[in-house]
Design an enzyme around this catalytic site. Structure first.
Site, PDB file in Angstrom:
ATOM      1  N   ASP A  57     -64.144 -30.167   3.825  1.00  0.00           N
ATOM      2  CA  ASP A  57     -62.980 -29.911   4.681  1.00  0.00           C
ATOM      3  C   ASP A  57     -62.654 -31.130   5.540  1.00  0.00           C
ATOM      4  OD1 ASP A  57     -64.270 -27.523   3.838  1.00  0.00           O
ATOM      5  OD2 ASP A  57     -63.390 -26.377   5.481  1.00  0.00           O
ATOM      6  N   HIS A  59     -59.389 -30.790   7.432  1.00  0.00           N
ATOM      7  CA  HIS A  59     -58.704 -30.003   8.473  1.00  0.00           C
ATOM      8  C   HIS A  59     -57.865 -30.844   9.436  1.00  0.00           C
ATOM      9  CE1 HIS A  59     -59.689 -25.883   7.747  1.00  0.00           C
ATOM     10  NE2 HIS A  59     -60.995 -26.091   7.703  1.00  0.00           N
ATOM     11  N   ASP A  89     -54.480 -27.554   8.417  1.00  0.00           N
ATOM     12  CA  ASP A  89     -54.717 -26.537   9.458  1.00  0.00           C
ATOM     13  C   ASP A  89     -55.726 -27.027  10.495  1.00  0.00           C
ATOM     14  OD1 ASP A  89     -52.884 -24.619   8.669  1.00  0.00           O
ATOM     15  OD2 ASP A  89     -54.309 -23.458   7.495  1.00  0.00           O
ATOM     16  N   ARG A  90     -55.604 -26.459  11.687  1.00  0.00           N
ATOM     17  CA  ARG A  90     -56.492 -26.683  12.832  1.00  0.00           C
ATOM     18  C   ARG A  90     -56.290 -28.059  13.459  1.00  0.00           C
ATOM     19  NH1 ARG A  90     -59.858 -22.422  13.278  1.00  0.00           N
ATOM     20  NH2 ARG A  90     -60.413 -21.260  11.407  1.00  0.00           N
ATOM     21  N   ASN A 118     -59.281 -22.283   1.004  1.00  0.00           N
ATOM     22  CA  ASN A 118     -58.670 -21.066   1.537  1.00  0.00           C
ATOM     23  C   ASN A 118     -57.565 -21.369   2.545  1.00  0.00           C
ATOM     24  OD1 ASN A 118     -60.902 -21.840   3.381  1.00  0.00           O
ATOM     25  ND2 ASN A 118     -60.284 -20.017   4.524  1.00  0.00           N
ATOM     26  N   HIS A 119     -57.510 -22.606   3.055  1.00  0.00           N
ATOM     27  CA  HIS A 119     -56.428 -22.972   3.979  1.00  0.00           C
ATOM     28  C   HIS A 119     -55.225 -23.575   3.275  1.00  0.00           C
ATOM     29  CE1 HIS A 119     -57.724 -22.169   8.158  1.00  0.00           C
ATOM     30  NE2 HIS A 119     -58.916 -22.144   7.596  1.00  0.00           N
ATOM     31  N   HIS A 167     -64.402 -24.542  -3.458  1.00  0.00           N
ATOM     32  CA  HIS A 167     -64.342 -24.546  -1.996  1.00  0.00           C
ATOM     33  C   HIS A 167     -65.263 -23.527  -1.350  1.00  0.00           C
ATOM     34  CE1 HIS A 167     -62.767 -25.214   1.982  1.00  0.00           C
ATOM     35  NE2 HIS A 167     -62.627 -23.909   2.122  1.00  0.00           N
ATOM     36  N   ARG A 217     -66.410 -13.090   7.741  1.00  0.00           N
ATOM     37  CA  ARG A 217     -65.008 -13.474   7.887  1.00  0.00           C
ATOM     38  C   ARG A 217     -64.058 -12.294   7.731  1.00  0.00           C
ATOM     39  NH1 ARG A 217     -64.740 -19.140   6.793  1.00  0.00           N
ATOM     40  NH2 ARG A 217     -66.660 -19.948   5.876  1.00  0.00           N
TER      41      ARG A 217
END
Length: 315
Positions: A57, A59, A89-90, A118-119, A167, A217
């Protein structure tokens, strides 16, 4: 696409600038066509004079990605890269990372690899900043083009028939094989949903206990060392390599070395004192783990301009 364009783009991004929308459109549309025609599980070999770097990741932490490239070298015809999802993301520079990775994919389609995370999905982008960032820096059309391209990304890469890189992780059914992944038509299902192979490949996590357990999650599940051992034995693999979770040292070898997590966003969200990591693999298919520290970045908090509320939950 040329190396010169990428160099100029990287400098513009470092200086807080964007690129013209016409270039953004061209990059995304070109890469969508390339990745759409790739198999759901890309299969690649590492030739004698080649090195592959596997990254986890990122991000939206653009300046930390620049540090990774500074330490490890830029992608070339002899230095392959595989980014294992969650580019966006983030962090507050997700468009910069996505455009840079896409530009390299366009420049080097057969030596630069991208797995979906997943993002790279609509619902996550809406909550964790990427949709808002696209609209703030460019426009809504850019987000829609990215969304279409994300749904075209491969879900896994098989490296030298030894390592399955995906992932999230493994499956709720022990009968799933590499052939099932090969046969999965990801184009029939743009978003991963709440069940099925695609969801599990993007969302599951390892656990220390044998068997399977509920996910922390709320999506997917957790799989134990016995599940990993059976999957590797049934499919002739040495290990799976996955991302999807912070690791304080940037990586972790679990399940007797058969489940390896790599995470490439150091000091994640400016709130976790973790290192980042990447894995280099040569033609002998031995894994070399490298850790690196976060570097300073402009004073913009994660997602601060693009999303509300600030949510720093699991990756």
């Amino acid at each position: 696409m040329t190396p010169e364009f990428i160099t100029d783009m990287m400098e513009r991004f470092k200086n807080g600038k964007t690129i013209h929308k016409k270039y953004v459109y061209q990059i995304i549309i070109a890469v969508q066509k390339i990745v759409y025609n790739e198999p759901t599980m890309v299969e690649m070999e590492i030739e004698d004079d080649v090195k592959l770097t596997v990254c986890g990741d990122t991000h939206g932490q653009y300046f930390d990605l620049m540090e990774l490239f500074r330490l490890n070298g830029l992608p070339t015809e002899k230095h392959y890269y595989l980014f294992n999802g969650d580019f966006v993301d983030r962090g507050s520079w997700s468009t910069e990372i996505a455009l840079l990775l896409y530009a390299y994919k366009w420049l080097r389609p057969s030596s630069f690899f991208l797995n979906r995370g997943n993002h790279e999905t609509d619902d996550m982008n809406r909550v964790y900043g990427f949709e808002g960032e696209c609209k703030a820096k460019y426009n809504e059309r850019v987000f829609k083009l990215f969304s279409e391209s994300f749904s075209a990304l491969p879900l896994a890469t098989l490296v030298g028939k030894k390592y399955l890189v995906l992932h999230g992780g493994l499956f709720s059914d022990d009968k799933v094989t590499l052939d099932d992944i090969r046969k999965l038509n990801r184009h029939n299902q743009r978003q991963p949903g709440q069940s099925g192979l695609m969801m599990e490949m993007l969302w599951t996590d390892p656990q220390t206990e044998p068997g399977r357990g509920p996910s922390k999650r709320g999506v997917g599940m957790q799989f134990g060392p016995d599940v990993t051992k059976r999957f590797c034995e049934n499919n002739g693999l040495e290990a799976i390599i996955r991302s999807h979770e912070v690791r304080m040292e940037g990586y972790e070898e679990e399940h007797d070395g058969k489940c390896i997590t790599v995470f490439s966003a150091p000091k994640y969200c400016d709130s976790t004192e973790n290192k980042g990591a990447y894995i280099n693999i040569g033609p002998d298919y031995k894994l070399e783990f490298h850790k690196f520290d976060a570097v300073p970045h402009p004073n913009i908090r994660p997602m601060v301009s693009f999303s509300s509320p600030l949510n720093l939950g699991p990756c």
